[in-house]
Design a protein around this motif. Structure first.
Motif, PDB file in Angstrom:
ATOM      1  N   GLU A 192       0.841  -1.191   0.000  1.00  0.00           N
ATOM      2  CA  GLU A 192       0.000   0.000   0.000  1.00  0.00           C
ATOM      3  C   GLU A 192       0.878   1.243   0.000  1.00  0.00           C
ATOM      4  OE1 GLU A 192      -3.440   0.370   0.015  1.00  0.00           O
ATOM      5  OE2 GLU A 192      -3.535  -1.783  -0.373  1.00  0.00           O
ATOM      6  N   PRO A 193       0.536   2.235  -0.832  1.00  0.00           N
ATOM      7  CA  PRO A 193       1.310   3.475  -0.809  1.00  0.00           C
ATOM      8  C   PRO A 193       1.041   4.236   0.489  1.00  0.00           C
ATOM      9  CG  PRO A 193      -0.581   3.702  -2.261  1.00  0.00           C
ATOM     10  CD  PRO A 193      -0.554   2.263  -1.790  1.00  0.00           C
ATOM     11  N   GLY A 194       2.045   4.909   0.967  1.00  0.00           N
ATOM     12  CA  GLY A 194       1.876   5.708   2.180  1.00  0.00           C
ATOM     13  C   GLY A 194       2.004   4.865   3.432  1.00  0.00           C
ATOM     14  N   GLU A 195       1.686   5.508   4.526  1.00  0.00           N
ATOM     15  CA  GLU A 195       1.823   4.864   5.829  1.00  0.00           C
ATOM     16  C   GLU A 195       0.516   4.190   6.239  1.00  0.00           C
ATOM     17  OE1 GLU A 195       3.151   6.477  10.131  1.00  0.00           O
ATOM     18  OE2 GLU A 195       4.079   7.439   8.402  1.00  0.00           O
ATOM     19  N   MET A 196       0.632   2.957   6.729  1.00  0.00           N
ATOM     20  CA  MET A 196      -0.558   2.247   7.210  1.00  0.00           C
ATOM     21  C   MET A 196      -0.854   2.632   8.652  1.00  0.00           C
ATOM     22  SD  MET A 196      -0.674  -1.667   5.889  1.00  0.00           S
ATOM     23  CE  MET A 196       1.023  -2.068   6.181  1.00  0.00           C
ATOM     24  N   HIS A 197      -2.105   2.529   9.026  1.00  0.00           N
ATOM     25  CA  HIS A 197      -2.500   2.760  10.404  1.00  0.00           C
ATOM     26  C   HIS A 197      -1.855   1.682  11.269  1.00  0.00           C
ATOM     27  CE1 HIS A 197      -4.953   2.956  14.001  1.00  0.00           C
ATOM     28  NE2 HIS A 197      -5.240   4.192  13.642  1.00  0.00           N
ATOM     29  N   ALA A 227      -3.005  -0.069  13.564  1.00  0.00           N
ATOM     30  CA  ALA A 227      -3.901  -1.200  13.843  1.00  0.00           C
ATOM     31  C   ALA A 227      -3.980  -2.177  12.671  1.00  0.00           C
ATOM     32  CB  ALA A 227      -5.298  -0.703  14.196  1.00  0.00           C
ATOM     33  N   VAL A 228      -3.355  -1.829  11.544  1.00  0.00           N
ATOM     34  CA  VAL A 228      -3.345  -2.702  10.364  1.00  0.00           C
ATOM     35  C   VAL A 228      -1.939  -3.260  10.185  1.00  0.00           C
ATOM     36  CG1 VAL A 228      -3.681  -2.810   7.857  1.00  0.00           C
ATOM     37  CG2 VAL A 228      -5.168  -1.359   9.254  1.00  0.00           C
ATOM     38  N   ALA A 229      -1.806  -4.593  10.248  1.00  0.00           N
ATOM     39  CA  ALA A 229      -0.493  -5.221  10.042  1.00  0.00           C
ATOM     40  C   ALA A 229      -0.136  -5.189   8.554  1.00  0.00           C
ATOM     41  CB  ALA A 229      -0.491  -6.655  10.560  1.00  0.00           C
ATOM     42  N   CYS A 230      -1.099  -5.565   7.700  1.00  0.00           N
ATOM     43  CA  CYS A 230      -0.874  -5.504   6.254  1.00  0.00           C
ATOM     44  C   CYS A 230      -2.170  -5.743   5.502  1.00  0.00           C
ATOM     45  CB  CYS A 230       0.190  -6.508   5.816  1.00  0.00           C
ATOM     46  SG  CYS A 230      -0.270  -8.231   6.031  1.00  0.00           S
ATOM     47  N   HIS A 231      -2.126  -5.437   4.222  1.00  0.00           N
ATOM     48  CA  HIS A 231      -3.229  -5.722   3.305  1.00  0.00           C
ATOM     49  C   HIS A 231      -2.807  -6.940   2.490  1.00  0.00           C
ATOM     50  CE1 HIS A 231      -5.456  -1.913   3.904  1.00  0.00           C
ATOM     51  NE2 HIS A 231      -4.257  -1.459   4.216  1.00  0.00           N
ATOM     52  N   VAL A 232      -3.747  -7.844   2.247  1.00  0.00           N
ATOM     53  CA  VAL A 232      -3.436  -9.064   1.515  1.00  0.00           C
ATOM     54  C   VAL A 232      -4.513  -9.352   0.478  1.00  0.00           C
ATOM     55  CG1 VAL A 232      -2.125 -10.136   3.411  1.00  0.00           C
ATOM     56  CG2 VAL A 232      -4.593 -10.521   3.246  1.00  0.00           C
ATOM     57  N   VAL A 233      -4.183 -10.264  -0.427  1.00  0.00           N
ATOM     58  CA  VAL A 233      -5.152 -10.824  -1.352  1.00  0.00           C
ATOM     59  C   VAL A 233      -5.202 -12.308  -1.049  1.00  0.00           C
ATOM     60  CG1 VAL A 233      -5.712 -11.301  -3.764  1.00  0.00           C
ATOM     61  CG2 VAL A 233      -4.737  -9.092  -3.140  1.00  0.00           C
ATOM     62  N   ILE A 234      -6.423 -12.794  -0.774  1.00  0.00           N
ATOM     63  CA  ILE A 234      -6.636 -14.214  -0.481  1.00  0.00           C
ATOM     64  C   ILE A 234      -7.685 -14.723  -1.452  1.00  0.00           C
ATOM     65  CG2 ILE A 234      -7.422 -15.897   1.226  1.00  0.00           C
ATOM     66  CD1 ILE A 234      -6.558 -13.896   3.369  1.00  0.00           C
ATOM     67  N   ALA A 235      -7.302 -15.709  -2.233  1.00  0.00           N
ATOM     68  CA  ALA A 235      -8.226 -16.302  -3.213  1.00  0.00           C
ATOM     69  C   ALA A 235      -8.900 -15.216  -4.052  1.00  0.00           C
ATOM     70  CB  ALA A 235      -9.250 -17.182  -2.508  1.00  0.00           C
ATOM     71  N   GLY A 236      -8.128 -14.219  -4.465  1.00  0.00           N
ATOM     72  CA  GLY A 236      -8.632 -13.168  -5.340  1.00  0.00           C
ATOM     73  C   GLY A 236      -9.362 -12.023  -4.658  1.00  0.00           C
ATOM     74  N   LYS A 237      -9.492 -12.050  -3.329  1.00  0.00           N
ATOM     75  CA  LYS A 237     -10.195 -10.990  -2.610  1.00  0.00           C
ATOM     76  C   LYS A 237      -9.233 -10.263  -1.685  1.00  0.00           C
ATOM     77  CE  LYS A 237     -14.608 -13.383  -2.657  1.00  0.00           C
ATOM     78  NZ  LYS A 237     -15.663 -13.980  -1.867  1.00  0.00           N
ATOM     79  N   THR A 238      -9.399  -8.931  -1.604  1.00  0.00           N
ATOM     80  CA  THR A 238      -8.536  -8.154  -0.718  1.00  0.00           C
ATOM     81  C   THR A 238      -9.047  -8.249   0.721  1.00  0.00           C
ATOM     82  OG1 THR A 238      -9.780  -6.134  -1.097  1.00  0.00           O
ATOM     83  CG2 THR A 238      -7.872  -6.521  -2.526  1.00  0.00           C
ATOM     84  N   ALA A 239      -8.107  -8.172   1.645  1.00  0.00           N
ATOM     85  CA  ALA A 239      -8.454  -8.250   3.068  1.00  0.00           C
ATOM     86  C   ALA A 239      -7.376  -7.545   3.887  1.00  0.00           C
ATOM     87  CB  ALA A 239      -8.587  -9.700   3.502  1.00  0.00           C
ATOM     88  N   ILE A 240      -7.693  -7.337   5.151  1.00  0.00           N
ATOM     89  CA  ILE A 240      -6.770  -6.721   6.102  1.00  0.00           C
ATOM     90  C   ILE A 240      -6.378  -7.765   7.128  1.00  0.00           C
ATOM     91  CG2 ILE A 240      -6.606  -5.061   8.008  1.00  0.00           C
ATOM     92  CD1 ILE A 240      -8.574  -3.311   6.488  1.00  0.00           C
ATOM     93  N   ILE A 241      -5.106  -7.795   7.446  1.00  0.00           N
ATOM     94  CA  ILE A 241      -4.663  -8.560   8.607  1.00  0.00           C
ATOM     95  C   ILE A 241      -4.423  -7.521   9.691  1.00  0.00           C
ATOM     96  CG2 ILE A 241      -2.862  -9.999   9.620  1.00  0.00           C
ATOM     97  CD1 ILE A 241      -2.538 -11.314   6.889  1.00  0.00           C
TER      98      ILE A 241
END
Length: 172
Positions: free
Chosen positions: A121-126, A128-142
């Motif tokens: 992700e561009p920029g700084e993440m909050h 409370a968010v470890a990372c953004h992922v794609v799982i089986a074609g769908k985006t999600a937050i860890i």
């Protein structure tokens, strides 16, 4: 010798506009959304993400809007809204669980390395968010559960009111 791919039993938790991925062990129980009690008056400067308190198994569990915690919008609960009661692992005093509203019942999924990829992700993440992922074609937050638990602990820290002093006990 080949090494077997390790899989993690996970839950895909549908939030308002996002999905959150949690290991199955992080979730104590999924329950129907019920009326929330008011936040205790001892909690000063209540953050917007603290929605209220849930009476669950004889405990008072804080209900947090994860989306609001990291700057998103929380939608009012609908008829299919559930609460994911999460285990607290860092030992927040007096708060052994937290609950997060979900749009519907989370989906159980076995996730291995081939099914997940990190999205830069561009920029700084909050925090409370470890990372953004794609799982089986769908985006999600860890989520960064340690940071979420830290913020909850900070909110529920019972500090004496400013200006009061403890009296030292006199020795005889």
């Amino acid at each position: 010798m080949t090494q077997a791919a390790s899989t993690i039993a996970s839950q895909i938790v549908p939030l308002n506009d996002e999905q959150m991925v949690l290991p199955n062990t992080a979730i104590a129980e999924i329950i129907d959304f019920s009326q929330l009690a008011a936040v205790p008056s001892a909690v000063r400067n209540r953050p917007e993400w603290l929605l209220g308190m849930l009476a669950w198994r004889g405990l008072s569990v804080p209900v947090i809007a994860f989306e609001t915690m990291f700057g998103g919008k929380y939608a009012e609960p609908g008829s299919r809204t559930r609460l994911a009661v999460l285990n607290v692992v860092t030992g927040v005093p007096g708060v052994p669980f937290i609950a997060v509203p979900t749009r519907t019942i989370p989906q159980l999924m076995q996730i291995d390395q081939s099914a997940i990829s990190v999205v830069e992700e561009p920029g700084e993440m909050h925090p409370a968010v470890a990372c953004h992922v794609v799982i089986a074609g769908k985006t999600a937050i860890i989520p960064n559960l340690d940071e979420i638990e830290r913020q909850v602990a900070e909110t529920f820290a019972m500090k004496p009111p400013t200006g009061t002093k403890k009296k030292a006990a006199k020795k005889k």
